[in-house]
Write a protein that holds these residues in place. Sequence first.
Motif, PDB file in Angstrom:
ATOM      1  N   TYR A  37       0.818  -1.215   0.000  1.00 23.63           N
ATOM      2  CA  TYR A  37       0.000   0.000   0.000  1.00 23.63           C
ATOM      3  C   TYR A  37       0.851   1.265   0.000  1.00 23.63           C
ATOM      4  CZ  TYR A  37      -3.923  -3.063   1.409  1.00 23.63           C
ATOM      5  OH  TYR A  37      -4.876  -4.041   1.469  1.00 23.63           O
TER       6      TYR A  37
ATOM      7  N   ALA B 150       0.701   4.197  -2.728  1.00 22.26           N
ATOM      8  CA  ALA B 150       0.426   5.595  -2.366  1.00 22.26           C
ATOM      9  C   ALA B 150       1.458   6.534  -2.982  1.00 22.26           C
ATOM     10  CB  ALA B 150       0.397   5.752  -0.847  1.00 22.26           C
TER      11      ALA B 150
ATOM     12  N   TYR C 232      -5.696   0.711  -6.819  1.00 21.50           N
ATOM     13  CA  TYR C 232      -5.450   1.719  -5.797  1.00 21.50           C
ATOM     14  C   TYR C 232      -5.812   3.052  -6.435  1.00 21.50           C
ATOM     15  CZ  TYR C 232      -2.266  -1.848  -3.795  1.00 21.50           C
ATOM     16  OH  TYR C 232      -1.706  -2.983  -3.288  1.00 21.50           O
TER      17      TYR C 232
ATOM     18  N   ASN D 106      -6.759   7.483  -5.579  1.00 25.87           N
ATOM     19  CA  ASN D 106      -6.657   8.565  -4.603  1.00 25.87           C
ATOM     20  C   ASN D 106      -7.845   8.548  -3.646  1.00 25.87           C
ATOM     21  OD1 ASN D 106      -4.192   9.674  -5.509  1.00 25.87           O
ATOM     22  ND2 ASN D 106      -5.257  10.651  -7.208  1.00 25.87           N
TER      23      ASN D 106
ATOM     24  N   ASP E 199      -6.074   6.197   1.274  1.00 22.91           N
ATOM     25  CA  ASP E 199      -5.971   6.611   2.685  1.00 22.91           C
ATOM     26  C   ASP E 199      -6.621   5.586   3.611  1.00 22.91           C
ATOM     27  OD1 ASP E 199      -4.570   8.915   2.091  1.00 22.91           O
ATOM     28  OD2 ASP E 199      -6.345  10.204   2.089  1.00 22.91           O
ATOM     29  N   GLN E 200      -7.787   5.100   3.226  1.00 25.20           N
ATOM     30  CA  GLN E 200      -8.476   4.104   4.048  1.00 25.20           C
ATOM     31  C   GLN E 200      -7.667   2.806   4.106  1.00 25.20           C
ATOM     32  OE1 GLN E 200     -12.536   3.183   2.992  1.00 25.20           O
ATOM     33  NE2 GLN E 200     -12.575   1.398   4.313  1.00 25.20           N
TER      34      GLN E 200
ATOM     35  N   LEU F  61      -4.397   2.461   3.824  1.00 21.83           N
ATOM     36  CA  LEU F  61      -3.245   2.691   4.690  1.00 21.83           C
ATOM     37  C   LEU F  61      -3.648   2.691   6.165  1.00 21.83           C
ATOM     38  CD1 LEU F  61      -1.444   5.449   2.614  1.00 21.83           C
ATOM     39  CD2 LEU F  61      -0.560   3.149   3.084  1.00 21.83           C
ATOM     40  N   MET F  62      -4.798   3.275   6.482  1.00 23.45           N
ATOM     41  CA  MET F  62      -5.278   3.301   7.864  1.00 23.45           C
ATOM     42  C   MET F  62      -5.596   1.887   8.347  1.00 23.45           C
ATOM     43  SD  MET F  62      -5.873   4.787  10.670  1.00 23.45           S
ATOM     44  CE  MET F  62      -5.860   6.518  10.400  1.00 23.45           C
TER      45      MET F  62
END
Length: 154
Positions: free
Chosen positions: A73, A77, A94, A96, A100-101, A103-104
């Motif tokens: 991930y 990113a 993947y 934009n 983020d989700q 990676l979280m």
Amino acid sequence: MKIYVDADACPVVRIVEQTARENGIPVMLLCDTNHVLHSDYSEVKVIGAGADAVDFALVNLCGKQDIVVTQDYGVAAMALGKGAYAIHQSGKWYTNENIDQMLMERYLHKKARRSSGKKHLKGPKKRTVEDDVLFQQSFEKLIHMVKSQDKINL
């Protein structure tokens, strides 16, 4: 457009090469010294061993409108940040909007593993022919989308 593959233990290298060859797109396979690969189609770049050495080399090489194949991930990113497209070996794109989700979730899973004291989790489920078919369909769709955007941007 060029395709860059984070090829250390990547199960879809041959599918990527076949699809790229059919579409006339150059491919670069990046691996470390522990996973030396050979290819009759792709350029193979062997990166010295070291934590994340292949990941950083791949991100440094890729650029706008390129396609990156990775299960990492963080690599995805950084590639998105450079204007490249990124796809997981499952066929998931993947974007934009979803990175983020993802990676979280990776962070939260890692945190949960640390707090549970478990050092090893079960590995991924065994890859099936259906998994390969799904990846190939999604990969071909991504290539056609990027090609059509290239025409628009001319």
